[in-house]
Design a protein around this motif. Structure first.
Motif, mmCIF file in Angstrom:
data_model
loop_
_atom_site.group_PDB
_atom_site.id
_atom_site.type_symbol
_atom_site.label_atom_id
_atom_site.label_comp_id
_atom_site.label_asym_id
_atom_site.label_seq_id
_atom_site.Cartn_x
_atom_site.Cartn_y
_atom_site.Cartn_z
ATOM 1 N N GLN A 162 9.424 0.016 -8.503
ATOM 2 C CA GLN A 162 8.715 0.490 -7.188
ATOM 3 C C GLN A 162 8.850 -0.643 -6.091
ATOM 4 O O GLN A 162 8.781 -1.784 -6.273
ATOM 5 N N LEU B 53 8.475 -0.711 -13.570
ATOM 6 C CA LEU B 53 7.415 0.167 -14.125
ATOM 7 C C LEU B 53 7.545 0.500 -15.554
ATOM 8 O O LEU B 53 6.723 1.167 -15.982
ATOM 9 N N GLU C 259 11.969 10.662 -5.653
ATOM 10 C CA GLU C 259 10.992 11.734 -4.861
ATOM 11 C C GLU C 259 11.691 12.183 -3.656
ATOM 12 O O GLU C 259 11.991 11.376 -2.859
ATOM 13 N N ARG D 194 9.259 -4.370 -8.493
ATOM 14 C CA ARG D 194 8.355 -4.343 -9.628
ATOM 15 C C ARG D 194 8.650 -3.420 -10.573
ATOM 16 O O ARG D 194 8.765 -2.086 -10.117
ATOM 17 N N ALA E 33 6.230 -0.694 -0.476
ATOM 18 C CA ALA E 33 5.763 0.761 -0.056
ATOM 19 C C ALA E 33 5.264 1.604 -1.102
ATOM 20 O O ALA E 33 4.752 2.539 -0.730
ATOM 21 N N GLY E 34 5.344 1.295 -2.354
ATOM 22 C CA GLY E 34 5.179 2.340 -3.243
ATOM 23 C C GLY E 34 6.069 3.269 -3.744
ATOM 24 O O GLY E 34 6.040 4.167 -4.438
ATOM 25 N N ARG E 35 7.120 3.261 -3.101
ATOM 26 C CA ARG E 35 8.195 4.306 -3.333
ATOM 27 C C ARG E 35 9.046 3.810 -4.884
ATOM 28 O O ARG E 35 9.422 2.992 -5.025
ATOM 29 N N LYS E 36 8.977 5.023 -5.501
ATOM 30 C CA LYS E 36 9.806 4.767 -6.902
ATOM 31 C C LYS E 36 11.235 4.702 -6.733
ATOM 32 O O LYS E 36 12.046 5.681 -6.088
ATOM 33 N N ALA F 3 2.808 7.284 -3.562
ATOM 34 C CA ALA F 3 1.519 6.942 -3.838
ATOM 35 C C ALA F 3 1.906 6.273 -5.220
ATOM 36 O O ALA F 3 2.921 6.749 -5.952
ATOM 37 N N PRO F 4 0.997 5.538 -6.136
ATOM 38 C CA PRO F 4 1.446 4.851 -7.325
ATOM 39 C C PRO F 4 1.769 5.956 -8.144
ATOM 40 O O PRO F 4 2.822 5.451 -9.068
ATOM 41 N N ASP F 5 1.188 7.075 -8.468
ATOM 42 C CA ASP F 5 1.760 8.101 -9.455
ATOM 43 C C ASP F 5 2.247 9.462 -9.020
ATOM 44 O O ASP F 5 2.436 10.365 -9.480
ATOM 45 N N GLY F 6 2.867 9.225 -7.890
ATOM 46 C CA GLY F 6 3.650 10.523 -7.307
ATOM 47 C C GLY F 6 3.530 10.314 -5.839
ATOM 48 O O GLY F 6 3.743 9.136 -5.181
#
Lengths: 464, 210
Positions: A439, A415, A464, A413, A442-445, B182-185
């Protein structure tokens, strides 16, 4: 001249560095027999003495280990003591046959500020020597050696030539460094004291024993010139130590190695240099040699620091076969670091940090301890290094983690808008990629890219 | 009349400033190193405890590194070295530099095995030369953790251990954070903190959000 003679009474044994508490003796052929020239403390405790012959010694201690003399090792040991003596004065000279080193101390005496201070200095320094030593001080080499062999010490120096005669006249004849047969004849003529020999007419002595004997006596008293050659530490340091019987465990190497490191430091101090790189070679019978290159971040001549490094390295080494010989070699030397402390002790702090990094690198391998640097290159793989300049034009945000290997992934996905990174056509590593923040489920960037003209997505970093 | 209470207050403050005195919840620890995030500081009674071990448990490998950035930046800028031991990926130099980390004071240690990693971490923590030492490792045995805790205490360093899974519950770490994406961090939950109430939850922003 005023010579301090340093005599090594146990040189033949100590040069071989046998393990402490072992029952060993060094034997030397004399005619058809073999006689002991030096014995260890453990052997002496069983009644074995230097001077007795081998069968008698084995009768006293059947498990006595006999080692042959090793003139090369003895020469190295004397050179070490000569380096040590350099800190007391100069010039320094040595004689293997006499197992002695001499250092001129008349000038140092003034420098140190008298006998008491010089004695303290010698005392302090003698801890660095792995040899039994005896001292003697006299204006001639021969007289100083005579005093040292008698273990006269530093408390009763003979400082003027005129004092020599009276100083030694009452000593037994056997202490004169004359051939055994000459001493026997003199003894047979009823002479018992050195003074009695000194009283004999020189020309009569010369006719009976040859010119060497009267010349030696004249030199002893300072009436004839003594030949000597100033010792200079060699430009390249090479020491080897034989390990009789071989040593398999690296732990058993620690004792002789510690001694070798101590000797290297004495050499460095004598030349007033420091070392940044040296080699430790363990030679075995089967596979040749195991060589360790020991590197430091900064030149040093601190025995504790060098020793710690060597020990750390050695812990990681498994010897393929028993080591028969240890070699320590250093070819390049740097100027010695000036010991300096600043107001806030930051210099000391930096030194400690360097020391810790060396220990880490010694154990983990040099490649495992690195500093990161950012380089001015747009291509992600070229924009970091472990050295080099940290400057560079500002770039868009970059992820914290870079994957060591790029990983193909299904389309994630996305962003944000793409960042086109196109660069490197000049060095053959051309890149044209569109990078995105993305992303996963699991939401990981993620930091992902697609080559221009390709539909395959690649994972290159994590945020992160 | 006025002098007596103020002297008493000064004495109390001096007493409270002693590291061994436990002062209940809600107060700042004198030996805390600010995290760079006000919410996280509040949840951790002032910040990362110096002379102690903190655990960062990520839901995925390497997750949570960004929590350490302000600490690394502040320490290295002050000339206090920091070390990253056995990180799962390459710590990317441009991002670290952008976050203010003085790279010349940062060591990247990549030991061959776990034993060497633990050894190096202990050496650096104990030395007192490093402001902070961060280790990435599978969960540690209690005995290993105690050793590192002791080393951090000796060297007055901030010790950080990051795992991808929760370790045993009997950990001796002074701080334990659970981190997930999480979506923003990052979503951060304080599972344990010496001197503060556990259970705080907060959002930690993306570093220099893209």
């Amino acid at each position: 001249m005023l010579w301090l003679c340093i005599h090594l009474p146990a040189l033949p044994l100590e040069a071989l560095a046998p393990p402490p508490d072992s029952c060993v003796a060094v034997a030397e052929p004399e005619g058809a027999r073999r006689r002991l020239v030096a014995v260890s403390a453990a052997a002496a405790a069983r009644g074995v003495q230097a001077g007795i012959d081998v069968p008698a010694a084995l009768g006293l201690a059947p498990d006595l280990r006999l080692l042959p003399r090793n003139p090369q090792a003895e020469g190295q040991a004397l050179e070490t003591v000569a380096c040590w003596a350099y800190e007391l004065g100069a010039p320094v000279t040595l004689a293997a046959a006499a197992a002695s080193v001499w250092v001129e101390i008349r000038r140092s005496l003034r420098l140190f500020g008298g006998w008491a201070a010089l004695r303290r200095q010698v005392q302090r320094q003698s801890g660095a020597l792995a040899y039994t030593v005896q001292y003697g001080v006299a204006p001639t080499l021969a007289a100083a050696a005579l005093l040292a062999r008698a273990d006269a010490g530093l408390a009763r120096p003979l400082t003027r030539r005129g004092e020599i005669h009276a100083g030694v006249a009452n000593w037994p004849l056997q202490r004169l460094p004359l051939p055994r047969d000459v001493l026997a004849v003199l003894h047979g003529s009823g002479l018992r004291r050195i003074g009695q020999v000194l009283a004999l007419p020189r020309d009569a002595l010369g006719r009976r024993f040859g010119a060497q004997v009267p010349l030696l006596l004249e030199r002893l008293l300072g009436r004839a010139a003594e030949p000597w050659e100033s010792y200079q530490p060699p430009a390249v340091y090479r020491r080897s130590l034989e390990l009789p019987g071989g040593v398999q465990s690296t732990e058993a190497l620690l004792f002789p190695l510690r001694k070798m490191i101590g000797e290297l430091v004495l050499y460095l101090r004598a030349r007033d240099v420091a070392v940044q790189r040296f080699n430790l070679v363990m030679v075995d019978a089967r596979r040749g040699a195991t060589a360790l290159e020991i590197g430091l971040l900064a030149p040093s001549r601190d025995a504790a620091r060098l020793w710690l490094l060597v020990r750390e390295r050695l812990e990681k080494v498994a010897l393929p076969a028993p080591a028969l010989e240890l070699r320590l070699e250093a070819e390049r030397f740097e100027s010695a670091p000036m010991p300096q402390g600043d107001l806030f002790g930051t210099a000391r702090h930096g030194e400690q940090l360097a020391e810790l990094q060396e220990r880490l690198a010694a154990r983990l391998g040099a490649g495992a301890v690195r500093r990161l640097a950012a380089t001015a290159d747009h291509r992600p793989e070229q924009a970091w290094s472990t050295q080099g300049p940290a400057a560079g034009a500002p770039q868009p945000p970059r992820p914290l983690w870079l994957l060591p290997q790029v990983k193909p992934i299904p389309m994630p996905r996305l962003l944000g808008p793409p960042e086109r990174i196109e660069s490197g056509w000049w060095d053959g590593r051309h890149q044209a990629r569109d990078y995105h923040l993305a992303q996963d489920a699991a939401g990981r960037k993620l930091w992902v890219y697609r080559e221009l003209g390709s539909s395959q997505w690649h994972l290159h970093g994590l945020w992160e | 009349m006025g002098a007596v209470p103020s002297r008493a207050a000064a004495a109390l403050d001096a007493l409270a400033a002693m590291p061994g005195i436990w002062r209940g919840f809600g107060r700042l620890r004198p030996d805390a190193e600010p995290t760079g995030n006000a919410q996280l500081d509040a949840a951790l009674a002032g910040g990362w405890p110096a002379g102690a071990l903190s655990q960062v448990v990520g839901s995925e490998t390497g997750l949570g590194f960004s929590l350490l950035l302000p600490l690394l930046a502040r320490m290295t800028q002050a000339g206090r070295p920091a070390a990253l031991v056995a990180p799962p990926y390459i710590p990317y130099a441009p991002a670290l530099r952008d976050a203010g980390v003085a790279l010349e004071h940062l060591l990247w240690i990549t030991p061959k095995d776990r034993l060497d990693a633990l050894w190096a971490t202990e050496q650096m923590l104990r030395s007192g030369l490093f402001g902070t030492v961060a280790l990435w490792s599978p969960p540690l045995d209690a005995s290993v953790e105690r050793r590192l805790q002791l080393a951090a205490e000796t060297g007055r360093s901030v010790g950080i251990v990051s795992h991808a899974h929760a370790g045993p519950a009997n950990s001796v770490a002074a701080v334990r954070l659970q981190v997930s994406a999480a979506p923003d961090g990052l979503q951060v939950e304080v599972l344990r903190c010496r001197g503060a109430r556990p259970g705080a939850q907060l959002r930690y922003p993306l570093p220099r959000a893209a």
